[in-house]
Every structure is written in C-alpha cells, then in structure tokens.
Design a protein around this motif. Structure first.
Motif, mmCIF file in Angstrom:
data_model
loop_
_atom_site.group_PDB
_atom_site.id
_atom_site.type_symbol
_atom_site.label_atom_id
_atom_site.label_comp_id
_atom_site.label_asym_id
_atom_site.label_seq_id
_atom_site.Cartn_x
_atom_site.Cartn_y
_atom_site.Cartn_z
ATOM 1 N N ARG A 61 -2.985 2.136 -9.066
ATOM 2 C CA ARG A 61 -4.677 2.604 -8.537
ATOM 3 C C ARG A 61 -5.800 0.590 -9.159
ATOM 4 O O ARG A 61 -6.181 1.095 -8.574
ATOM 5 N N THR A 114 0.864 -1.238 0.228
ATOM 6 C CA THR A 114 -0.550 -0.204 0.246
ATOM 7 C C THR A 114 0.727 1.375 -0.445
ATOM 8 O O THR A 114 0.936 1.982 -0.648
ATOM 9 N N TYR A 115 2.082 1.594 0.667
ATOM 10 C CA TYR A 115 2.908 2.346 0.677
ATOM 11 C C TYR A 115 3.280 3.144 -0.860
ATOM 12 O O TYR A 115 3.663 3.515 -1.069
ATOM 13 N N ARG A 120 2.478 2.040 -4.033
ATOM 14 C CA ARG A 120 1.607 2.133 -4.101
ATOM 15 C C ARG A 120 1.056 3.851 -3.827
ATOM 16 O O ARG A 120 1.223 4.310 -5.085
ATOM 17 N N LYS A 121 0.910 3.861 -2.388
ATOM 18 C CA LYS A 121 0.351 5.635 -2.933
ATOM 19 C C LYS A 121 1.562 6.463 -2.733
ATOM 20 O O LYS A 121 1.738 7.557 -3.291
ATOM 21 N N GLN A 122 3.216 5.956 -2.442
ATOM 22 C CA GLN A 122 4.441 6.932 -2.995
ATOM 23 C C GLN A 122 4.482 6.783 -4.734
ATOM 24 O O GLN A 122 4.718 8.065 -4.986
ATOM 25 N N CYS A 179 0.066 5.383 -12.793
ATOM 26 C CA CYS A 179 -0.746 5.329 -11.251
ATOM 27 C C CYS A 179 -1.524 4.849 -12.227
ATOM 28 O O CYS A 179 -2.180 4.177 -11.183
ATOM 29 N N ILE A 238 1.999 6.530 -6.763
ATOM 30 C CA ILE A 238 0.886 7.636 -7.657
ATOM 31 C C ILE A 238 1.386 9.364 -6.916
ATOM 32 O O ILE A 238 1.475 10.069 -7.973
ATOM 33 N N GLN A 239 1.923 9.278 -5.925
ATOM 34 C CA GLN A 239 2.105 11.137 -5.298
ATOM 35 C C GLN A 239 3.335 11.230 -6.319
ATOM 36 O O GLN A 239 3.979 12.424 -7.131
#
Length: 352
Positions: A165, A58-59, A61-63, A161, A65-66
């Motif tokens: 997602r 999760t971390y 994938r969020k990183q 992205c 995207i950001q």
C-alpha cells in the motif's frame, strides 16, 4: 644528419594555443550539460520502463494484499485489518563502537539481559522494541523467531500489506516489490535453470495471460535493482533437509542479486542453517494485557458488524450480550499466545 628547427612558427603556436584553450573551455561548459542530459535520458528510460510495468506492479501489490489478508487463523470470518494488533520485535542490544561514548540504556536493559528465547520476561518490563520495517532498513537478513502461535506469520503479512500500500510506516521499503510466500513455494531438492523461476510461478500462475510476461520482467527488474523484499514464512514447518535446501537457494539469490531484503519466520529451535545467510534473529514480542483487551474489542466490533446479523437472520435464539462475554474473558488470568487467545475468544462467541 638534418638539424632540428630551433625556432617555432609563432602564428601556428598561438593558433594551436587558442584552439586548445577554446576546446577545454567548451568542454568544461558542456560537461555539466552532458551530465544533466544523461541523467534526464536515464530517468526518462526508467520512467518508460516503470510505466510499461505499471499494470504488473499494480496487480502484484493487489495480489499480495489479498493474500496477506488471509494469513491468520480467523481468516474465514474476518480480514487481517479487522483484527490486527501491531507486531513488535524485541530490539537487540546496541554494540559499543570503539572511540565513541556508549549509548544510554534504559533501566530494563541494565537489569535484564537480552533474552530472545524468552521474550515474555523482557517484554513485560519495558524492553526496547522495533518494527520489522525498522529492522530491515539496516540491510540485514532478519529471522523473526517465536513459538508456534506467537504471531510470526501476521508480522510478515502486516509488513507485506504496508509495503504493497506504500504506507509511510514501511520507510525505505515503500518502493520495494513485496514478495510474500511460504517455504513450500520455493524449490526443494530440485535444480532451476533460472534462479527466479519459483517467484515467477508463485506470482504469475493465477495472473491474466497478458500480465504474466510483465510480472516476470517486473520481478527480474526489482531483483536487479536491489528493490525486492522477500517475506518467507513457514520455515519451522519444514524438515531439516528442506530447510537446508531453502537456505542454500536463498544464499544464491542474495549473492547474485545483492541489496535485496529478506525476512524469514522460524522457531528459536529451528534457526540452525541460517548462519550462512548472516541472519539476525529477532524475537517477536508477546502481547501485553492491554493488547489482549484491544484484540478483544476489535473482535467484538467485527463480530457485531459481520457475524451477528447473519446469525440473527438464521435463528431466533438471542445471543449472549458481548459485554458479558468480554467481562468474562478479560477476567481470565495467565499467559496466552495470540493463537490461543484468538481460539478462546472464538469459542466463547460461537458458543463452544
């Protein structure tokens, strides 16, 4: 010399025959159950392993995207999603397979040759196109080529992205680990004891301490499983020696961990050295008139939503209405790269 027995003990014979028959019958009945049990155990182990790495996944994938949301020239004003125009690649011609009828061709394919160095010509005449996710689904290494400002970085960031997602548009890449990085993030002219050490540094350097070990294990697992998606940008920003060093490093990665996917951005003049990777060069499709207008409308909407209220609070000067600026901009003739069109709109809206 003792004589061999000429007759068999019928009781022993039939007992042995029945025992062997029962053994093979039971083995035939138990074998499917064993295979199913083995699959269930393997799936359970895989599930426990994924659950233990869920925080790192999760971390990561969020990183990504950001990071991808800031990989465009106007990142100081808007995120990538606010201005995104779907990137397309010029589809290469389909090679005929001996013994099979040739694939039907469009009129543009019959008249215009495949020109990856000059995509402006076939793209304006309806030449077939495909997304980067579709190009990578075949398993080949893809080199996204185009001149500076043509949108290569945005093409890689957009796919990152989508995969992060888990969008259906990413296809089979949905379950891959997206690893978006720049060429300068990889080792250049230095030896690494662990081939994956550069990926550990890039994606765990800013992570919480309790997640750094999990991120390392996650990246290692994804490479071993063949589910790592490397999106490497900025190869055309490096010199020849740096590019050759990176190409050798990537070849070592793909040889040791086969099955993973790799996409690189580069200029048409700078794809030498990628032949060792068996990279397929695909040109990024330039924007059409309708895409220019779509981007202008997205910029206008984002400006009204995020920038105009701040300007109104800081000054009493009334801005020029957006519809006047848009009508003036769309009247421009000529060819612009996405970078040039973005800077032109930015200058008009900021009063420069």
């Amino acid at each position: 010399m003792p004589r061999l027995p000429t007759s068999l003990d019928q009781v022993s014979f039939w007992l042995g025959f029945i025992a062997a028959t029962l053994f093979w019958w039971l083995l035939g009945r138990v074998r499917p159950l064993y295979l199913a049990l083995r699959d269930r155990v393997l799936n359970l182990i895989r599930y426990i392993r994924e659950r233990n790495l869920s925080g790192a996944n999760t971390y990561l994938r969020k990183q990504v995207i950001q990071k991808a949301q800031h990989w465009h020239v106007a990142s100081s004003l808007f995120s990538l999603d606010d201005l995104l125009i779907q990137p397309w690649l010029l589809a290469p011609p389909v090679h005929p397979v001996p013994g099979n009828p040739p694939q039907p061709e469009t009129i543009s394919e019959q008249v215009i040759p495949y020109l990856p160095d000059w995509p402006e010509i076939p793209s304006r005449l309806g030449y077939p196109r495909l997304t980067l996710a579709e190009a990578l689904s075949a398993g080949s290494v893809i080199a996204v080529i185009g001149q500076p400002g043509s949108g290569k970085t945005v093409c890689l960031a957009h796919l990152a992205c989508q995969v992060a997602r888990r969008e259906t548009a990413s296809g089979i890449l949905m379950d891959y680990a997206p690893l978006l990085l720049h060429g300068l993030d990889l080792p250049i002219g230095e030896s690494e004891k662990d081939l994956l050490a550069p990926f550990y540094r890039v994606f765990s350097s800013h992570a919480p301490v309790y997640l750094q070990g999990q991120i390392k294990r996650l990246i290692t697992e994804r490479f071993r499983e063949g589910r790592a998606l490397i999106l490497l940008d900025g190869l055309d920003e490096l010199n020849r020696d740096q590019k050759q060093s990176i190409a050798r490093y990537l070849k070592l990665i793909l040889d040791r961990y086969p099955g993973n996917r790799l996409a690189i951005s580069s200029a048409p003049e700078w794809i030498d050295g990628l032949s060792d990777l068996n990279a397929v060069p695909l040109a990024i499709v330039p924007w059409s008139k309708y895409e220019y207008q779509e981007f202008l409308q997205k910029w206008s909407s984002a400006w009204e939503k995020f920038i105009a209220p701040q300007v109104a609070r800081q000054t009493s000067i009334h801005d020029i209405p957006n519809n006047l600026l848009n009508n003036w901009l769309v009247s421009e003739t000529g060819f612009f790269t996405p970078l040039e069109w973005t800077l032109k709109i930015w200058g008009a809206y900021s009063g420069d």
